[in-house]
Design an enzyme around this catalytic site. Structure first.
Site, mmCIF file in Angstrom:
data_model
loop_
_atom_site.group_PDB
_atom_site.id
_atom_site.type_symbol
_atom_site.label_atom_id
_atom_site.label_comp_id
_atom_site.label_asym_id
_atom_site.label_seq_id
_atom_site.Cartn_x
_atom_site.Cartn_y
_atom_site.Cartn_z
ATOM 1 N N HIS A 101 1.093 -1.394 -0.304
ATOM 2 C CA HIS A 101 -0.525 0.119 -0.010
ATOM 3 C C HIS A 101 0.403 1.216 0.058
ATOM 4 O O HIS A 101 0.011 2.766 -0.003
ATOM 5 C CB HIS A 101 -0.656 0.727 1.278
ATOM 6 C CG HIS A 101 -2.487 0.609 1.133
ATOM 7 N ND1 HIS A 101 -3.491 0.346 1.544
ATOM 8 C CD2 HIS A 101 -2.503 1.082 -0.424
ATOM 9 C CE1 HIS A 101 -4.374 0.819 1.149
ATOM 10 N NE2 HIS A 101 -4.290 1.949 -0.102
ATOM 11 N N HIS A 126 -6.687 -0.997 7.369
ATOM 12 C CA HIS A 126 -5.995 0.038 8.613
ATOM 13 C C HIS A 126 -6.356 1.145 8.251
ATOM 14 O O HIS A 126 -6.450 1.736 7.255
ATOM 15 C CB HIS A 126 -4.384 -0.808 8.356
ATOM 16 C CG HIS A 126 -3.787 -2.010 8.420
ATOM 17 N ND1 HIS A 126 -4.793 -2.682 7.795
ATOM 18 C CD2 HIS A 126 -3.835 -2.800 9.569
ATOM 19 C CE1 HIS A 126 -4.342 -4.508 8.279
ATOM 20 N NE2 HIS A 126 -3.993 -4.535 9.274
ATOM 21 N N ASP A 128 -4.232 3.550 7.914
ATOM 22 C CA ASP A 128 -2.153 3.782 7.198
ATOM 23 C C ASP A 128 -2.149 5.350 7.785
ATOM 24 O O ASP A 128 -1.600 6.719 6.211
ATOM 25 C CB ASP A 128 -2.074 3.436 5.682
ATOM 26 C CG ASP A 128 -2.088 2.068 5.318
ATOM 27 O OD1 ASP A 128 -2.080 0.803 5.876
ATOM 28 O OD2 ASP A 128 -2.708 1.160 4.638
ATOM 29 N N ASP A 230 -6.841 -6.613 2.563
ATOM 30 C CA ASP A 230 -7.536 -7.209 3.799
ATOM 31 C C ASP A 230 -7.863 -6.281 4.458
ATOM 32 O O ASP A 230 -8.378 -6.275 5.731
ATOM 33 C CB ASP A 230 -5.605 -6.778 4.954
ATOM 34 C CG ASP A 230 -6.108 -5.254 4.745
ATOM 35 O OD1 ASP A 230 -6.343 -4.141 5.243
ATOM 36 O OD2 ASP A 230 -4.259 -4.841 4.860
ATOM 37 N N GLU A 273 -2.428 -4.758 -2.176
ATOM 38 C CA GLU A 273 -1.781 -5.915 -1.053
ATOM 39 C C GLU A 273 -2.503 -7.351 -1.390
ATOM 40 O O GLU A 273 -2.152 -8.353 -0.373
ATOM 41 C CB GLU A 273 -2.162 -5.973 0.426
ATOM 42 C CG GLU A 273 -1.639 -3.749 0.958
ATOM 43 C CD GLU A 273 -0.323 -4.176 1.348
ATOM 44 O OE1 GLU A 273 0.505 -5.679 0.887
ATOM 45 O OE2 GLU A 273 0.589 -3.484 1.427
#
Length: 301
Positions: A101, A126, A128, A230, A273
């Site tokens: 990512h 997430h 990030d 994810d 990802e």
């Protein structure tokens, strides 16, 4: 910008994190039939191939920032930024295949200069939103959204030669369920719109997407989708480097993509990802291609 002409750019990057294999993500997506799917939907496809990634002899950590493989991540994202900029200038829809990512740094740097108020949908487990000060790992794939806000190492934030790339009020994170303490504080301080799995479970994906689309339609002149596989539950997308249980289902994700397509607001996208080494018979790439179909208008009837 027209979605009739799609420029595909592969970024076989695995230097933004510490698990090998995600550099094969672009190949896995092509092998799973991404280009054929889009051609079936009557799009004109320009596959620009993969950006060459210069690997260091061994993993390295920048002495000053403590970030891993900083030089190589900067170089790759600068090149991606330039390529994306060129494709947007042509009026093509940029569709980027990752790679980890961290490549979103280059995607957004190349896209956002064409918009006054670019919106971002961050579909991810997430946030990030880490920086060298808050990151527990030093992995840059946990930092691209913060970098795009102008927070982080100068070498990263300066890619594209302007700062910031996005405004916090133009971001919507969907599917979050693993946020570090520093990320939570940044979300509160910046007022970033976040739909965690709690909201998705409680409200349902239709309501979440209606709210997100309405929120961005009122304040943006283009929207970029950054979809980390994810974001889906690992049972549906096992081939990712940082799986987090309790994620978005395959059907919920299809609905989200269908609603984005119906909104006609999307101007660019990336799928990141996908790690074939950690996958089961390329299942995650196949899931990603299915989601691309919904995002680009595939219908059952």
């Amino acid at each position: 910008m027209t979605k009739n002409k799609i420029s595909i750019i592969g970024v076989p990057m695995d230097l933004g994190q510490s698990r090998r294999g995600v550099d094969m993500g672009p190949s896995a997506l092509r092998y799973a039939g991404a280009i054929e799917k889009l051609e079936e939907l009557k799009y004109q496809i320009y596959d620009l191939g993969d950006i060459p990634i210069i690997r260091p002899d061994k993993p390295n950590t920048d002495h000053d920032s403590k970030l891993k493989n900083l030089k190589q991540v900067v170089e790759a994202n600068q090149k991606l930024s330039e390529m994306v900029d060129q494709e947007v200038t042509k009026g093509h829809f940029p569709l980027i295949f990752g790679g980890d990512h961290s490549i979103a740094i280059g995607s957004l740097a190349g896209i956002s200069k064409h918009y006054d108020n670019l919106g971002v949908i961050w579909y991810d487990a997430h946030g990030d939103l880490n920086s060298s000060e808050t990151s527990p790992s030093g992995n840059i794939h946990g930092m691209p959204l913060a970098v795009s806000l102008g927070i982080g190492d100068d070498k990263l934030t300066a890619i594209g030669d302007y700062v910031p790339k996005v405004k916090p009020e133009n971001i919507v994170i969907i599917g979050a369920r693993s946020l570090d303490l520093g990320e939570r504080e940044l979300i509160r301080n910046k007022g970033i719109q976040v739909y965690t799995m709690h909201e998705i479970d409680r409200l349902g994906m239709p309501a979440v997407m209606e709210e997100a689309i309405g929120y961005l339609q009122n304040r943006t002149d283009g929207v970029h989708l950054s979809l980390d596989l994810d974001g889906l539950d690992p049972s549906e997308a096992p081939g990712v480097g940082t799986p987090v249980i309790g994620g978005i289902t395959y059907r919920e994700s299809h609905l989200a993509m269908e609603m984005l397509e119906e909104s006609s607001m999307l101007t660019s996208a990336e799928f990141v990802e996908v790690n074939p080494i950690l996958d089961e018979k390329n299942k995650t790439a196949t899931v990603a291609v299915g989601l691309m179909g919904s995002l680009f208008g595939e219908k059952l009837k």
